[in-house]
Design an enzyme around this catalytic site. Sequence first.
Site, short mmCIF file in Angstrom:
data_model
loop_
_atom_site.label_atom_id
_atom_site.label_comp_id
_atom_site.label_asym_id
_atom_site.label_seq_id
_atom_site.Cartn_x
_atom_site.Cartn_y
_atom_site.Cartn_z
N ARG A 220 -74.49 -121.69 -33.56
CA ARG A 220 -74.93 -121.63 -32.17
C ARG A 220 -76.45 -121.69 -32.14
NH1 ARG A 220 -70.60 -122.89 -30.92
NH2 ARG A 220 -69.14 -121.91 -29.46
N HIS B 219 -73.54 -131.42 -30.76
CA HIS B 219 -72.50 -130.39 -30.94
C HIS B 219 -71.14 -131.03 -31.29
CE1 HIS B 219 -71.33 -126.03 -29.71
NE2 HIS B 219 -70.54 -126.49 -30.66
N GLU C 239 -78.35 -125.82 -24.67
CA GLU C 239 -77.49 -127.00 -24.63
C GLU C 239 -77.05 -127.33 -23.21
OE1 GLU C 239 -75.19 -126.34 -28.59
OE2 GLU C 239 -73.85 -127.36 -27.21
#
Length: 328
Positions: free
Chosen positions: A243, A290, A272
């Site tokens: 993350r 991602h 993000e």
Amino acid sequence: MAQKKPVVVVTRRLPESIETRLMELFDARLSENDEPMSRAELIEAVKTADVLVPTLTDRIDAGILAHAGPQFRLIANFGTGVDHIDLAAARQRNITVTNTPDVLTEDTADMTMAMILAVPRRLADGMKTIESGEWTGWSPMQLLGHRIWGKRLGIVGLGRIGHAVARRARGFGMAVHYHNRRRVHPDTEAELEATYWESLDQMLARMDVISVHCPHTPATYHLLSARRLKLLQPKAYVVNTARGEVIDENALTRMLERGEMAGAALDVFENEPAINPKLARMDNVLLLPHMGSATIEGRVEMGEKVIINIKTFVDGHTPPDRVLDALL
Ligand code: DGY
């Protein structure tokens, strides 16, 4: 009389076979446009549905859960990370949360290994050279990178994915080091020939590559802070498929700009899908959208887990992948 099927709201498009099965088993309300749900739509969902199937793009905070109707009992997350869900607020309202662990471990580890190799070996530079049409042929000094074999890999978080990365890294001749909240079983250390570092600071100062594999929790937010990043050697690379919030992205960007570290490969970002434009301009940085777990097989298995979790729950049993916030 036939029993009413539970209403299951799914926030994003899922593999077709999964959507079909969800429709067969439940009163499933599927996403038509694959757009992340707005806050108003999420509130409407928890007011009316029995079950919500969100993904990491849906922020399920206490404010949203405050609107949950008495029928709303389960958040069956499509994904392993649950940092977008306020687990404490869910627990307070007696809402169960499940996730989809295990099935994306190997895919994410494959992608991590590819990223560990890609920046030191300058894969993107090589591709650009071919794409530019300017390649004139092999030369001894062309596109030299750095060797991975024999280098030290420091894994931050030796959980399922960290372990799968360590197994691969051994195959590439890397020495495995790790920092964890708890030291792993001696058999696991022996299998991986892994060295445990109780002090993250000390490990960071000695590694060639750092790979992040811990979840994002209040305790791991900016675990790789500006102070800790400064401990890295100038030859070190940082890889993150966990993350973005675990690394202070601005501090990382500054260090890369100043040449205080060798490079980075990032699949996840602090804000993000926004990405620091400075990162995108750097040659020694690989940025991916991602996609660490993005395989067709993995997405179907994640969907199957979601279905099993919902079915078990509505049948009155404890779902297999229940998330306990106390464990995070
Ligand atoms: C997850 O499941 O949390 C992953 O980040 C999705 O790739």
